[in-house]
Scaffold this motif. Sequence first.
Motif, PDB file in Angstrom:
ATOM      1  N   THR A  62       1.441   3.371  -3.333  1.00 30.93           N
ATOM      2  CA  THR A  62       1.738   2.677  -4.549  1.00 30.93           C
ATOM      3  C   THR A  62       0.420   2.979  -5.472  1.00 30.93           C
ATOM      4  O   THR A  62      -0.459   3.549  -4.660  1.00 30.93           O
ATOM      5  CB  THR A  62       1.886   1.163  -4.186  1.00 30.93           C
ATOM      6  OG1 THR A  62       0.840   0.819  -3.333  1.00 30.93           O
ATOM      7  CG2 THR A  62       3.188   1.100  -3.169  1.00 30.93           C
ATOM      8  N   ALA A  63       0.341   2.431  -6.686  1.00 31.07           N
ATOM      9  CA  ALA A  63      -0.881   2.344  -7.253  1.00 31.07           C
ATOM     10  C   ALA A  63      -2.040   1.518  -6.456  1.00 31.07           C
ATOM     11  O   ALA A  63      -3.192   1.963  -6.275  1.00 31.07           O
ATOM     12  CB  ALA A  63      -0.748   1.398  -8.476  1.00 31.07           C
ATOM     13  N   LYS A  64      -1.509   0.510  -5.625  1.00 28.38           N
ATOM     14  CA  LYS A  64      -2.305  -0.146  -4.717  1.00 28.38           C
ATOM     15  C   LYS A  64      -3.059   0.615  -3.723  1.00 28.38           C
ATOM     16  O   LYS A  64      -4.161   0.607  -3.309  1.00 28.38           O
ATOM     17  CB  LYS A  64      -1.874  -1.659  -4.230  1.00 28.38           C
ATOM     18  CG  LYS A  64      -2.568  -2.457  -3.427  1.00 28.38           C
ATOM     19  CD  LYS A  64      -1.842  -3.474  -3.068  1.00 28.38           C
ATOM     20  CE  LYS A  64      -2.597  -4.551  -2.064  1.00 28.38           C
ATOM     21  NZ  LYS A  64      -1.759  -5.633  -1.776  1.00 28.38           N
ATOM     22  N   GLY A  65      -2.148   1.454  -3.072  1.00 33.60           N
ATOM     23  CA  GLY A  65      -2.515   2.486  -2.045  1.00 33.60           C
ATOM     24  C   GLY A  65      -3.459   3.509  -2.623  1.00 33.60           C
ATOM     25  O   GLY A  65      -4.553   3.839  -1.948  1.00 33.60           O
ATOM     26  N   ASP A  66      -3.079   3.955  -3.825  1.00 32.68           N
ATOM     27  CA  ASP A  66      -4.053   4.899  -4.489  1.00 32.68           C
ATOM     28  C   ASP A  66      -5.523   4.306  -4.742  1.00 32.68           C
ATOM     29  O   ASP A  66      -6.433   5.269  -4.377  1.00 32.68           O
ATOM     30  CB  ASP A  66      -3.692   5.364  -5.897  1.00 32.68           C
ATOM     31  CG  ASP A  66      -2.367   6.207  -5.753  1.00 32.68           C
ATOM     32  OD1 ASP A  66      -2.248   7.024  -4.839  1.00 32.68           O
ATOM     33  OD2 ASP A  66      -1.855   6.367  -6.822  1.00 32.68           O
ATOM     34  N   ARG A  67      -5.711   3.039  -4.862  1.00 29.49           N
ATOM     35  CA  ARG A  67      -7.180   2.501  -5.034  1.00 29.49           C
ATOM     36  C   ARG A  67      -7.763   2.468  -3.816  1.00 29.49           C
ATOM     37  O   ARG A  67      -9.072   2.126  -3.760  1.00 29.49           O
ATOM     38  CB  ARG A  67      -6.934   1.138  -5.701  1.00 29.49           C
ATOM     39  CG  ARG A  67      -6.124   0.921  -6.815  1.00 29.49           C
ATOM     40  CD  ARG A  67      -7.089   0.884  -7.912  1.00 29.49           C
ATOM     41  NE  ARG A  67      -8.331   0.399  -8.005  1.00 29.49           N
ATOM     42  CZ  ARG A  67      -8.786  -0.874  -8.619  1.00 29.49           C
ATOM     43  NH1 ARG A  67      -7.771  -1.395  -9.261  1.00 29.49           N
ATOM     44  NH2 ARG A  67      -9.980  -1.098  -8.434  1.00 29.49           N
ATOM     45  N   LEU A  68      -7.227   3.115  -2.576  1.00 26.05           N
ATOM     46  CA  LEU A  68      -8.189   3.047  -1.543  1.00 26.05           C
ATOM     47  C   LEU A  68      -8.524   4.429  -1.177  1.00 26.05           C
ATOM     48  O   LEU A  68      -9.631   4.682  -0.373  1.00 26.05           O
ATOM     49  CB  LEU A  68      -7.035   2.961  -0.216  1.00 26.05           C
ATOM     50  CG  LEU A  68      -6.351   1.624   0.134  1.00 26.05           C
ATOM     51  CD1 LEU A  68      -5.409   1.915   1.035  1.00 26.05           C
ATOM     52  CD2 LEU A  68      -7.685   0.628   0.646  1.00 26.05           C
ATOM     53  N   PHE A  69      -8.516   5.352  -2.113  1.00 29.37           N
ATOM     54  CA  PHE A  69      -9.076   6.788  -2.237  1.00 29.37           C
ATOM     55  C   PHE A  69     -10.550   6.763  -2.169  1.00 29.37           C
ATOM     56  O   PHE A  69     -11.236   7.393  -1.277  1.00 29.37           O
ATOM     57  CB  PHE A  69      -8.536   7.556  -3.618  1.00 29.37           C
ATOM     58  CG  PHE A  69      -8.927   9.047  -3.372  1.00 29.37           C
ATOM     59  CD1 PHE A  69      -8.505   9.774  -2.545  1.00 29.37           C
ATOM     60  CD2 PHE A  69      -9.825   9.432  -4.299  1.00 29.37           C
ATOM     61  CE1 PHE A  69      -8.928  11.297  -2.377  1.00 29.37           C
ATOM     62  CE2 PHE A  69     -10.242  10.759  -4.438  1.00 29.37           C
ATOM     63  CZ  PHE A  69      -9.855  11.641  -3.514  1.00 29.37           C
ATOM     64  N   PRO A  70     -11.167   5.936  -2.980  1.00 30.46           N
ATOM     65  CA  PRO A  70     -12.725   5.873  -2.827  1.00 30.46           C
ATOM     66  C   PRO A  70     -13.157   5.406  -1.378  1.00 30.46           C
ATOM     67  O   PRO A  70     -14.273   5.930  -0.890  1.00 30.46           O
ATOM     68  CB  PRO A  70     -13.190   4.811  -3.821  1.00 30.46           C
ATOM     69  CG  PRO A  70     -11.923   4.819  -4.641  1.00 30.46           C
ATOM     70  CD  PRO A  70     -10.932   5.116  -3.945  1.00 30.46           C
ATOM     71  N   ILE A 124       0.949  -1.169  -0.178  1.00 35.65           N
ATOM     72  CA  ILE A 124      -0.103  -0.186  -0.083  1.00 35.65           C
ATOM     73  C   ILE A 124       1.036   1.334  -0.199  1.00 35.65           C
ATOM     74  O   ILE A 124       0.655   2.114  -0.556  1.00 35.65           O
ATOM     75  CB  ILE A 124      -1.164  -0.272   1.160  1.00 35.65           C
ATOM     76  CG1 ILE A 124      -1.982  -1.240   1.029  1.00 35.65           C
ATOM     77  CG2 ILE A 124      -1.581   1.271   1.381  1.00 35.65           C
ATOM     78  CD1 ILE A 124      -2.909  -1.709   2.150  1.00 35.65           C
ATOM     79  N   LEU A 125       1.975   1.029   0.726  1.00 37.28           N
ATOM     80  CA  LEU A 125       2.920   2.078   0.970  1.00 37.28           C
ATOM     81  C   LEU A 125       4.306   1.556   0.430  1.00 37.28           C
ATOM     82  O   LEU A 125       4.473   0.147   0.271  1.00 37.28           O
ATOM     83  CB  LEU A 125       3.050   2.892   2.158  1.00 37.28           C
ATOM     84  CG  LEU A 125       2.065   3.583   2.875  1.00 37.28           C
ATOM     85  CD1 LEU A 125       2.362   3.749   4.182  1.00 37.28           C
ATOM     86  CD2 LEU A 125       1.667   4.759   2.104  1.00 37.28           C
ATOM     87  N   GLN A 126       5.216   2.603  -0.039  1.00 36.17           N
ATOM     88  CA  GLN A 126       6.556   2.040  -0.380  1.00 36.17           C
ATOM     89  C   GLN A 126       7.484   3.130   0.015  1.00 36.17           C
ATOM     90  O   GLN A 126       7.162   4.211   0.339  1.00 36.17           O
ATOM     91  CB  GLN A 126       6.748   1.893  -2.011  1.00 36.17           C
ATOM     92  CG  GLN A 126       6.771   2.920  -2.811  1.00 36.17           C
ATOM     93  CD  GLN A 126       6.705   3.076  -4.309  1.00 36.17           C
ATOM     94  OE1 GLN A 126       6.627   1.878  -4.708  1.00 36.17           O
ATOM     95  NE2 GLN A 126       7.089   3.821  -5.033  1.00 36.17           N
ATOM     96  N   THR A 127       8.731   2.737   0.371  1.00 34.37           N
ATOM     97  CA  THR A 127       9.831   3.621   0.792  1.00 34.37           C
ATOM     98  C   THR A 127      10.568   4.127  -0.467  1.00 34.37           C
ATOM     99  O   THR A 127      10.706   3.226  -1.174  1.00 34.37           O
ATOM    100  CB  THR A 127      10.273   2.897   2.066  1.00 34.37           C
ATOM    101  OG1 THR A 127      11.148   1.808   1.348  1.00 34.37           O
ATOM    102  CG2 THR A 127       9.744   2.915   3.296  1.00 34.37           C
ATOM    103  N   GLN A 128      11.067   5.419  -0.324  1.00 39.50           N
ATOM    104  CA  GLN A 128      11.841   5.737  -1.265  1.00 39.50           C
ATOM    105  C   GLN A 128      12.750   6.910  -0.680  1.00 39.50           C
ATOM    106  O   GLN A 128      12.172   7.368   0.477  1.00 39.50           O
ATOM    107  CB  GLN A 128      11.064   6.397  -2.325  1.00 39.50           C
ATOM    108  CG  GLN A 128      10.353   7.535  -2.041  1.00 39.50           C
ATOM    109  CD  GLN A 128       9.591   8.003  -3.352  1.00 39.50           C
ATOM    110  OE1 GLN A 128       9.153   7.472  -4.146  1.00 39.50           O
ATOM    111  NE2 GLN A 128       9.292   9.477  -3.192  1.00 39.50           N
TER     112      GLN A 128
END
Length: 142
Positions: free
Chosen positions: A78-86, A60-64
């Motif tokens: 991440t893209a998977k985390g972005d899908r939690l927006f709704p 859901i998150l990544q480190t950088q």
Amino acid sequence: MNAEPCPVARSVDLIGDRWSLLIVRNAFDGMSRFSDFQRSLGVARNILSDRLHKLVEAGILQTQAASDGTAYQEYVLTAKGDRLFPILVALRQWGEHHLFEPGEAHSLLIDKRTGKPIPLMAPKASDGRTLSPAETAVQKVR
């Protein structure tokens, strides 16, 4: 592998606690550093560290590396985390409607382009109709 067959139960197991959801909310608001999450949430370091680790492990998150070139690391969706927006929008809108007295101040989620609050989210059928709970059913998949 998780033996739980219900997608709601699996989701709640992963992101259903207060701190995980608030971390994701803050990440959507542009927060990315451990110290900023801690300051904003007032959560104990060990709990924050645990939740961040679980969110990274779940993808859901990544480190950088920090975007400002310092030695810090940042946590980004991440893209998977972005899908939690709704999901967060739905929780926000439910809370706005049911948890505030008329006229009580609260934050609003706005469309940056128009400056207006975003419309109420609702499940839609493939033809665009808004669906009520009575118009849906859970189909078990084997």
